[in-house]
Design a protein around this motif. Structure first.
Motif, PDB file in Angstrom:
ATOM      1  N   UNK A 123       0.827  -1.204   0.000  1.00 35.86           N
ATOM      2  CA  UNK A 123       0.000   0.000   0.000  1.00 35.86           C
ATOM      3  C   UNK A 123       0.862   1.255   0.000  1.00 35.86           C
ATOM      4  N   UNK A 124       1.973   1.212   0.722  1.00 33.45           N
ATOM      5  CA  UNK A 124       2.903   2.339   0.711  1.00 33.45           C
ATOM      6  C   UNK A 124       3.516   2.494  -0.684  1.00 33.45           C
ATOM      7  N   UNK A 125       3.880   1.375  -1.302  1.00 32.28           N
ATOM      8  CA  UNK A 125       4.435   1.434  -2.658  1.00 32.28           C
ATOM      9  C   UNK A 125       3.455   2.090  -3.618  1.00 32.28           C
ATOM     10  N   UNK A 126       2.200   1.725  -3.510  1.00 23.58           N
ATOM     11  CA  UNK A 126       1.189   2.335  -4.392  1.00 23.58           C
ATOM     12  C   UNK A 126       1.070   3.825  -4.119  1.00 23.58           C
ATOM     13  N   UNK A 127       1.097   4.237  -2.860  1.00 26.44           N
ATOM     14  CA  UNK A 127       1.015   5.659  -2.521  1.00 26.44           C
ATOM     15  C   UNK A 127       2.198   6.424  -3.107  1.00 26.44           C
ATOM     16  N   UNK A 128       3.383   5.820  -3.073  1.00 29.11           N
ATOM     17  CA  UNK A 128       4.564   6.481  -3.645  1.00 29.11           C
ATOM     18  C   UNK A 128       4.461   6.580  -5.160  1.00 29.11           C
ATOM     19  N   UNK A 129       3.888   5.559  -5.782  1.00 31.02           N
ATOM     20  CA  UNK A 129       3.683   5.639  -7.232  1.00 31.02           C
ATOM     21  C   UNK A 129       2.733   6.784  -7.571  1.00 31.02           C
ATOM     22  N   UNK A 130       1.662   6.896  -6.828  1.00 31.09           N
ATOM     23  CA  UNK A 130       0.702   7.981  -7.065  1.00 31.09           C
ATOM     24  C   UNK A 130       1.342   9.345  -6.829  1.00 31.09           C
ATOM     25  N   UNK A 131       2.321   9.407  -5.927  1.00 30.29           N
ATOM     26  CA  UNK A 131       3.001  10.662  -5.636  1.00 30.29           C
ATOM     27  C   UNK A 131       4.096  10.990  -6.652  1.00 30.29           C
ATOM     28  N   UNK A 132       4.309  10.097  -7.630  1.00 28.15           N
ATOM     29  CA  UNK A 132       5.277  10.382  -8.670  1.00 28.15           C
ATOM     30  C   UNK A 132       6.718  10.077  -8.305  1.00 28.15           C
ATOM     31  N   UNK A 133       6.945   9.100  -7.391  1.00 30.73           N
ATOM     32  CA  UNK A 133       8.309   8.773  -6.974  1.00 30.73           C
ATOM     33  C   UNK A 133       9.072   7.966  -8.014  1.00 30.73           C
ATOM     34  N   UNK A 134       8.375   7.325  -8.935  1.00 31.15           N
ATOM     35  CA  UNK A 134       9.059   6.531  -9.939  1.00 31.15           C
ATOM     36  C   UNK A 134       8.141   5.494 -10.547  1.00 31.15           C
ATOM     37  N   UNK A 135       8.746   4.472 -11.173  1.00 31.30           N
ATOM     38  CA  UNK A 135       8.017   3.379 -11.823  1.00 31.30           C
ATOM     39  C   UNK A 135       8.003   2.178 -10.879  1.00 31.30           C
ATOM     40  N   UNK A 136       6.873   1.512 -10.793  1.00 29.77           N
ATOM     41  CA  UNK A 136       6.757   0.333  -9.938  1.00 29.77           C
ATOM     42  C   UNK A 136       6.133  -0.825 -10.687  1.00 29.77           C
ATOM     43  N   UNK A 137       6.241  -2.009 -10.081  1.00 27.24           N
ATOM     44  CA  UNK A 137       5.710  -3.249 -10.650  1.00 27.24           C
ATOM     45  C   UNK A 137       4.587  -3.726  -9.735  1.00 27.24           C
ATOM     46  N   UNK A 138       3.337  -3.644 -10.221  1.00 26.06           N
ATOM     47  CA  UNK A 138       2.185  -3.899  -9.352  1.00 26.06           C
ATOM     48  C   UNK A 138       1.211  -4.874  -9.993  1.00 26.06           C
ATOM     49  N   UNK A 139       0.461  -5.564  -9.128  1.00 20.48           N
ATOM     50  CA  UNK A 139      -0.635  -6.410  -9.601  1.00 20.48           C
ATOM     51  C   UNK A 139      -1.770  -5.548 -10.127  1.00 20.48           C
ATOM     52  N   UNK A 140      -2.385  -6.026 -11.197  1.00 20.94           N
ATOM     53  CA  UNK A 140      -3.475  -5.269 -11.816  1.00 20.94           C
ATOM     54  C   UNK A 140      -4.623  -5.032 -10.844  1.00 20.94           C
ATOM     55  N   UNK A 141      -4.869  -5.996  -9.972  1.00 20.72           N
ATOM     56  CA  UNK A 141      -5.947  -5.831  -8.997  1.00 20.72           C
ATOM     57  C   UNK A 141      -5.686  -4.625  -8.090  1.00 20.72           C
ATOM     58  N   UNK A 142      -4.420  -4.306  -7.848  1.00 23.10           N
ATOM     59  CA  UNK A 142      -4.083  -3.194  -6.962  1.00 23.10           C
ATOM     60  C   UNK A 142      -4.201  -1.835  -7.649  1.00 23.10           C
ATOM     61  N   UNK A 143      -4.009  -1.784  -8.963  1.00 22.53           N
ATOM     62  CA  UNK A 143      -3.910  -0.479  -9.632  1.00 22.53           C
ATOM     63  C   UNK A 143      -4.938  -0.267 -10.730  1.00 22.53           C
ATOM     64  N   UNK A 144      -5.830  -1.219 -10.975  1.00 16.61           N
ATOM     65  CA  UNK A 144      -6.786  -1.088 -12.074  1.00 16.61           C
ATOM     66  C   UNK A 144      -7.612   0.188 -11.954  1.00 16.61           C
ATOM     67  N   UNK A 145      -8.086   0.483 -10.750  1.00 23.17           N
ATOM     68  CA  UNK A 145      -8.912   1.683 -10.562  1.00 23.17           C
ATOM     69  C   UNK A 145      -8.102   2.954 -10.815  1.00 23.17           C
ATOM     70  N   UNK A 146      -6.829   2.945 -10.399  1.00 22.22           N
ATOM     71  CA  UNK A 146      -5.974   4.110 -10.618  1.00 22.22           C
ATOM     72  C   UNK A 146      -5.687   4.317 -12.103  1.00 22.22           C
ATOM     73  N   UNK A 147      -5.465   3.215 -12.823  1.00 22.61           N
ATOM     74  CA  UNK A 147      -5.239   3.330 -14.261  1.00 22.61           C
ATOM     75  C   UNK A 147      -6.502   3.823 -14.955  1.00 22.61           C
ATOM     76  N   UNK A 148      -7.650   3.263 -14.559  1.00 16.80           N
ATOM     77  CA  UNK A 148      -8.906   3.686 -15.162  1.00 16.80           C
ATOM     78  C   UNK A 148      -9.220   5.145 -14.926  1.00 16.80           C
ATOM     79  N   UNK A 149      -8.813   5.670 -13.759  1.00 17.63           N
ATOM     80  CA  UNK A 149      -9.096   7.069 -13.418  1.00 17.63           C
ATOM     81  C   UNK A 149      -8.009   8.018 -13.902  1.00 17.63           C
ATOM     82  N   UNK A 150      -6.947   7.476 -14.498  1.00 18.14           N
ATOM     83  CA  UNK A 150      -5.876   8.335 -14.993  1.00 18.14           C
ATOM     84  C   UNK A 150      -4.861   8.738 -13.947  1.00 18.14           C
TER      85      UNK A 150
END
Length: 307
Positions: free
Chosen positions: A229-256
């Motif tokens: 969850x912290x990794x996802x928060x850092x990705x949303x904050x623009x810290x860099x590129x991460x490797x995540x499961x689609x289930x964790x980020x599908x909503x974020x990708x869909x919302x841009x």
């Protein structure tokens, strides 16, 4: 001895699950001496050792593993019988202990458990969120939701859904640092990396048609955490590129909020599984498993293409 064989079986199973005879004794309101004496009598009755004891751990012998499997079946049958008699309507009640990865647990599972609780209000939940694979022989867990298939073949596993894993980053980061178009271009980027029991997850295999590329995500300037969850928060904050499961980020990708990096390249799937060590699950656990399977089926986007 035989007048309380079920009590001895419960003590034995508790010792295995908690990894400690004294802890099992406390759970069953027995002194360490009483717990040790009962286990000794049990082994003497069978004329075999159930545990190999060290100063810090209990390790099952081959005979102990065999006895454990049958004890769980017998105790589950007794528990189910008592549950059925507790209510003429066979009401569903009791505690369910479930484990899940931190990001999925906070992002989706909490809402699903709320919906399950609305349907079965007499079931209470103990939830453990961790990105480390639970040790089912030493943790009191009924059910775990995990991405990928565990190496421990002793566990029972049920596939719940597909799961694509993706490289992703915030649009603001990609605008600032550039959007990679080939795997080789990852070398110039910053990353958000996850620590697990297997070490730092800084490698990814990319496939497109017949091409296979092994990429190493440089850790020199990476932000690292053991919490998804912290990794996802850092990705949303623009810290860099991460490797995540689609289930964790599908909503974020869909919302841009996040963009998929190198969308034409595929990575090995890590399907979602429910893990459990009992072949006969309590009714409340079976109902939760079926409920979660239905939720996954209704929302399964693991195989959908991302554009």
């Amino acid at each position: 001895m035989r007048h309380d064989r079920l009590g001895d079986m419960r003590l034995f199973v508790a010792a295995v699950e908690l990894g400690s005879l004294s802890a099992a004794g406390r759970k069953l309101a027995l002194s360490p001496a009483a717990a040790s004496a009962r286990l000794h009598k049990l082994e003497k009755a069978f004329e075999t050792r159930l545990f190999e004891r060290t100063t810090r751990h209990l390790r099952l012998t081959e005979e102990g593993q065999l006895y454990l499997e049958h004890c769980r079946i017998a105790l589950q049958a007794v528990d189910d019988a008592e549950l059925a008699l507790a209510s003429r309507r066979n009401a569903v009640r009791g505690r369910v202990r479930i484990a899940a990865t931190s990001d999925f647990g906070r992002h989706l599972l909490l809402d699903w458990l709320d919906a399950f609780s609305a349907a079965y209000p007499d079931v209470v939940v103990s939830l453990t969120l961790s990105d480390a694979v639970a040790s089912f022989l030493h943790e009191d867990i009924d059910l775990a939701i995990r991405f990928g298939m565990p190496a421990d073949g002793a566990l029972n596993a049920r596939r719940l859904a597909g799961n694509r894993r993706v490289l992703c980053a915030a649009p603001a980061y990609l605008e600032r640092a550039g959007r990679p178009t080939q795997p080789a271009e990852l070398a110039g980027h910053r990353f958000v990396l996850l620590h697990t029991r297997d070490g730092l997850q800084d490698g990814v295999t990319l496939r497109r048609l017949d091409a296979v590329v092994e990429c190493r995500m440089a850790s020199g300037q990476a932000w690292e955490t053991n919490d998804g969850a912290v990794a996802r928060a850092w990705l949303l904050a623009g810290r860099g590129i991460g490797f995540k499961s689609w289930w964790d980020v599908a909503a974020d990708v869909g919302a841009g909020r996040l963009d998929v990096v190198l969308p034409d390249w595929e990575t090995p799937a890590a399907d979602v599984h429910a893990l459990f060590h009992r072949r006969l699950l309590p009714l409340r656990v079976r109902l939760l498993l079926e409920f979660l399977a239905g939720r996954f089926a209704a929302h399964d986007q693991g195989q959908l293409p991302i554009t």
